[in-house]
Motif scaffolding. Structure first.
Motif, short mmCIF file in Angstrom:
data_model
loop_
_atom_site.label_atom_id
_atom_site.label_comp_id
_atom_site.label_asym_id
_atom_site.label_seq_id
_atom_site.Cartn_x
_atom_site.Cartn_y
_atom_site.Cartn_z
N ILE A 3 0.81 -1.00 -0.15
CA ILE A 3 0.08 -0.03 0.22
C ILE A 3 0.85 1.28 0.18
O ILE A 3 1.69 1.65 1.04
N ARG A 26 -4.74 6.45 -1.19
CA ARG A 26 -3.18 5.38 -0.92
C ARG A 26 -3.76 4.52 -2.04
O ARG A 26 -5.19 4.17 -2.18
N LEU A 27 -2.68 3.34 -2.40
CA LEU A 27 -3.35 2.43 -3.83
C LEU A 27 -2.55 1.62 -3.53
O LEU A 27 -0.83 1.22 -3.61
N LEU A 28 -3.49 0.72 -3.92
CA LEU A 28 -2.65 -0.62 -4.21
C LEU A 28 -1.53 -0.95 -4.96
O LEU A 28 -2.60 -1.50 -5.79
N SER A 29 -0.07 -2.03 -5.07
CA SER A 29 0.90 -2.37 -5.83
C SER A 29 1.74 -2.79 -5.61
O SER A 29 1.49 -3.64 -4.49
#
Lengths: 386, 137
Positions: free
Chosen positions: B89, B97-100
């Protein structure tokens, strides 16, 4: 003031992994349902309300198989593993309002021999509320399954509060110790030490294999009716003092919560305690939905058994063990008894309040708590009393 | 293209618009015209102020690691050959926030607040995923 509602019947199948139950998912649940109906001292035809677990069956097929020819109330609370404890509240409201006399709550699956729990999301993203979000923003990066979704919360808790692997291990060991007193538990006869725990392989770091619930075949069921009807039935009724449920915000997406530790239970617990007229200090035992070790710790904090950030110390000091100040999951829970989707937690709470637990009986138990956890952190709680 | 065998996003609706920008080498998030709040994942209206008015605005592309899990045992068959890998995250400078995944950093080297910047990973002709790498100073 309403006279209230009670759990008057409980039923379970055997719990197993290999070679599997040999029954269909529906057949397993019907077997548990018949045990619960018999325990309640009623006939299947008297069951006029059914609340199936989400995605595991329809009320109509339960009714058609059991001979419930007067099905008047059928609903499902779509909160995954939080559904059973939440459904107790809905069932209580239904019987108190006269929508049904006897409501059956079944849950069960071939979690080992059938579609494994770990594969549910990959097979069917539509089965959870955040399905399209998971499909488009999580799964392309390999964020595909519950232990991974929740492991990010556990790591953040470790960062902010210093929670340790040994503290998560204390939970796994406590659940396993309890299972040694439960011959029905899949892990009965297979003790676990903290050293064993720490040596077990990582699955979704910080989760090791032994942080994760079992995948098992089995089913459980309960029957709910009014306190008034309960008086004429054979078993000691267990009162549903209050049941509440709630959702984190946003409930369909994990990463953008302002408060990553807030779950549905954060909202539901104070409401349930308020309605029940008791406080966490009054509780004799807790059956906490233990899909993973950290989720048990987190729920202890969010229910209010200890302040947020102190769950690690709480479990490390033995308070959740039999003989501790708050015995948790005396049956062994999802971690060491079987994964019965949370219905097993309700069944064990009823056994404790009926004082039928033999050498795992919590002495003088009067009031206990059951929680549920589902989907991306939906939460539920039921406060039960003898 | 070589056969990319991992799950792909569906390129429809607002999710599709997000990925269309990625394919063009731009990381954009929705920003509310009413109150200026950034948001991710895409939503129809602003949960902060109720405004329906918004636009896709360019992100700085920079953020910090908020949390992660190291997947040592794949629970989806398409990732069986990829373990161990970290699902991370990232908290962007804009606040969303971005899941990557963070490329070029071993999972054991990840730390909370590690500064990262976006890179674009063109996995198929149609799909480009936003990934991250250690931020250049």
């Amino acid at each position: 003031m309403s006279a209230g509602a009670c759990i008057v019947g409980i039923g379970e199948t055997a719990y197993c992994r290999k070679p599997g139950s040999g029954l269909s998912q529906l057949g397993l649940q019907l077997q548990a349902a018949l045990h619960a109906i018999a325990d309640a001292g009623i006939t299947p035809a008297e069951v006029d309300g059914i609340m199936p677990f989400p995605n595991l069956g329809r009320a109509e097929e339960f009714a058609a198989n059991l001979g419930c020819s007067n099905l008047r109330y059928a609903s499902t609370i779509h909160m995954g593993g939080a559904a059973p404890a939440a459904s107790l509240g809905a069932a209580a409201a239904a019987v108190e309002a006269g929508l049904a006399h006897y409501v059956l709550l079944p849950a069960g699956w071939n979690g080992y021999s059938g579609s494994r729990a770990r594969q549910t999301i990959a097979d069917d993203v539509a089965s959870i509320p955040g399905g399209a979000i998971a499909r488009d923003f999580y799964m392309p990066h390999g964020f595909t399954a519950p232990p991974q979704w929740y492991a990010v919360m556990a790591r953040r808790h470790m960062h902010e509060y210093g929670t340790t692997a040994e503290q998560l291990g204390a939970i796994a060991v406590a659940m396993r110790n309890h299972a040694q007193r439960n011959p029905r538990a899949v892990m009965h006869g297979r003790p676990l030490s903290l050293e064993d725990y720490l040596a077990s392989p990582m699955l979704a770091d910080p989760y090791r294999v032994f942080d994760c619930c079992l995948e098992t075949d089995g089913a459980a069921a309960v029957v709910v009716t009014t306190a008034e009807r309960a008086q004429d039935l054979p078993a000691d009724p267990v009162k549903i003092l209050a049941s509440a449920c709630g959702q984190p915000y946003p409930a369909d997406e994990i990463t953008n919560r302002k408060d990553i530790f807030q779950t549905g239970l954060t909202i539901a617990a104070p409401e349930a305690f308020g309605r029940a007229g008791v406080t966490p200090a009054d509780i004799d035992f807790a059956m906490i939905y233990d899909c993973f070790t950290f989720e048990l710790l987190q729920q202890l904090e969010e229910v209010g058994f200890c302040p947020r950030g102190e769950g690690g110390a709480f479990v490390e000091e033995g308070r959740i063990d039999l003989g501790g100040s708050l015995p948790v999951n005396t049956h062994g829970g999802l971690l060491s008894e079987a994964h019965v989707l949370g219905m097993g937690h309700i069944v064990e709470a009823v056994k404790q309040l009926r004082r039928q637990c033999g050498d795992r009986q919590v002495k003088d138990s009067e009031v206990g708590v059951v929680t549920g956890w589902g989907d991306f952190g939906d939460g539920s709680i039921a406060i039960l009393a003898r | 293209m070589s056969a990319y065998n991992k799950p792909l996003p569906e390129l429809s609706g607002l999710h599709g618009e997000f990925y269309e920008f990625c394919r063009a080498g731009e990381l954009r998030f929705q920003k509310c015209d009413g109150c200026g709040s950034w948001r991710h994942v895409p939503r129809e209206l602003c949960a902060e102020c109720g405004s329906w008015d918004w636009s896709w605005q360019a992100s700085s592309g920079r953020g910090k690691v908020f949390s992660w899990t190291v997947v040592d045992r794949a629970l989806h068959p398409d990732f069986a050959e990829s373990v161990p890998y970290a699902a991370v995250i990232v908290e962007m400078d804009e606040g969303v926030r971005l899941l990557s995944q963070v490329l070029g950093v071993e999972p054991s080297q990840l730390e909370i607040d590690l500064e990262v910047e976006v890179v674009f990973d063109s996995v198929t002709d149609e799909v480009t995923l936003p990934r991250f790498r250690r931020a250049s100073v």
